[in-house]
Scaffold this motif. Structure first.
Motif, PDB file in Angstrom:
ATOM      1  N   VAL A 147      23.037  16.108  23.887  1.00 47.97           N
ATOM      2  CA  VAL A 147      24.298  16.005  24.632  1.00 47.97           C
ATOM      3  C   VAL A 147      25.239  15.032  23.926  1.00 47.97           C
ATOM      4  CG1 VAL A 147      25.365  15.282  26.809  1.00 47.97           C
ATOM      5  CG2 VAL A 147      23.289  16.670  26.843  1.00 47.97           C
ATOM      6  N   ALA A 148      24.728  13.901  23.472  1.00 45.49           N
ATOM      7  CA  ALA A 148      25.567  12.914  22.783  1.00 45.49           C
ATOM      8  C   ALA A 148      26.127  13.482  21.480  1.00 45.49           C
ATOM      9  CB  ALA A 148      24.773  11.645  22.513  1.00 45.49           C
ATOM     10  N   THR A 190      28.798  16.025  22.168  1.00 42.80           N
ATOM     11  CA  THR A 190      29.986  15.366  22.706  1.00 42.80           C
ATOM     12  C   THR A 190      30.773  14.689  21.584  1.00 42.80           C
ATOM     13  OG1 THR A 190      28.882  15.015  24.827  1.00 42.80           O
ATOM     14  CG2 THR A 190      30.809  13.639  24.361  1.00 42.80           C
ATOM     15  N   ALA A 236      32.493  17.289  19.631  1.00 42.81           N
ATOM     16  CA  ALA A 236      33.637  17.792  20.393  1.00 42.81           C
ATOM     17  C   ALA A 236      34.836  16.850  20.284  1.00 42.81           C
ATOM     18  CB  ALA A 236      33.252  17.976  21.857  1.00 42.81           C
ATOM     19  N   ILE A 237      34.577  15.572  20.324  1.00 44.76           N
ATOM     20  CA  ILE A 237      35.662  14.590  20.197  1.00 44.76           C
ATOM     21  C   ILE A 237      36.269  14.644  18.799  1.00 44.76           C
ATOM     22  CG2 ILE A 237      36.175  12.105  20.141  1.00 44.76           C
ATOM     23  CD1 ILE A 237      34.019  11.841  22.402  1.00 44.76           C
ATOM     24  N   GLN A 269      36.669  22.047  22.718  1.00 50.07           N
ATOM     25  CA  GLN A 269      35.942  20.795  22.895  1.00 50.07           C
ATOM     26  C   GLN A 269      35.047  20.858  24.139  1.00 50.07           C
ATOM     27  OE1 GLN A 269      39.643  18.448  22.655  1.00 50.07           O
ATOM     28  NE2 GLN A 269      38.515  17.172  21.173  1.00 50.07           N
ATOM     29  N   ILE A 270      35.590  21.405  25.215  1.00 51.79           N
ATOM     30  CA  ILE A 270      34.800  21.536  26.449  1.00 51.79           C
ATOM     31  C   ILE A 270      33.610  22.466  26.211  1.00 51.79           C
ATOM     32  CG2 ILE A 270      34.844  22.438  28.814  1.00 51.79           C
ATOM     33  CD1 ILE A 270      37.791  21.435  28.921  1.00 51.79           C
ATOM     34  N   VAL A 301      30.841  20.609  24.357  1.00 50.22           N
ATOM     35  CA  VAL A 301      30.072  19.736  25.255  1.00 50.22           C
ATOM     36  C   VAL A 301      29.144  20.591  26.126  1.00 50.22           C
ATOM     37  CG1 VAL A 301      30.217  18.111  27.182  1.00 50.22           C
ATOM     38  CG2 VAL A 301      31.793  17.898  25.250  1.00 50.22           C
ATOM     39  N   GLY A 320      26.087  21.521  24.303  1.00 48.28           N
ATOM     40  CA  GLY A 320      25.180  20.372  24.249  1.00 48.28           C
ATOM     41  C   GLY A 320      24.413  20.191  25.547  1.00 48.28           C
ATOM     42  N   VAL A 321      25.107  20.358  26.670  1.00 50.99           N
ATOM     43  CA  VAL A 321      24.446  20.233  27.981  1.00 50.99           C
ATOM     44  C   VAL A 321      23.404  21.338  28.161  1.00 50.99           C
ATOM     45  CG1 VAL A 321      24.832  20.393  30.479  1.00 50.99           C
ATOM     46  CG2 VAL A 321      26.349  18.991  29.069  1.00 50.99           C
TER      47      VAL A 321
END
Length: 147
Positions: free
Chosen positions: A26-27, A30, A33-34, A50-51, A54, A57-58
């Motif tokens: 997840v990190a 994220t 994505a940033i 980007q969403i 994330v 990743g989730v």
């Protein structure tokens, strides 16, 4: 269960590794994505991209957590085995043996007609904890056979 649970075990080391792996996934997604917004490749990334990154990743983190799901519960009447994708109850009458074959990663319940069910909650990587769990599960099985 018809009677109170007398024995329950879940894997220890695999749960720790799965939790750490899920957090790392997840990190990492994220962070990617940033950083997508600032890509020098000329590709235009939008907020929805980007969403979505994330969200991927989730989803991967949730998939990693499936490895933490196994559990075995036993009582005087039978045993409940929950592995990564399903759970099932077996009466002790249906269980011929509780075994941990040499070289195997986890224990198993030997059923009639040469069938077996893996017990992923009791894993070789847990060492002495797995040995104690096998002893207790076998004791409950023997207790039922002697009735």
């Amino acid at each position: 269960m018809s009677t109170a649970t007398r024995f329950q075990v879940r894997p220890k080391k695999v749960r720790i590794v799965a939790g750490i792996g899920a957090v790392v996934l997840v990190a990492a997604f994220t962070i990617v994505a940033i950083l997508l917004r600032n890509s020098p490749t000329g590709v235009i990334f939008r907020t929805t991209d980007q969403i979505a990154m994330v969200a991927v990743g989730v989803l991967l983190g949730a998939g990693a957590m499936l490895f933490a799901r196994p559990r075995v519960r036993a009582d005087a009447d039978g045993v409940d085995v929950r592995n990564m994708l399903g759970d099932k109850r077996f009466n002790w009458d249906d269980v011929e043996h509780v075994s941990f074959p040499d070289g195997s990663a986890w224990a198993r319940l030997e059923l009639p007609d040469d069938e077996y069910v893996p017990v992923m909650a009791i894993q070789a990587i847990d060492g002495e904890r797995a040995v104690l769990a096998m002893r207790e599960l076998r004791r409950l099985h023997r207790e039922h056979e002697s009735r």
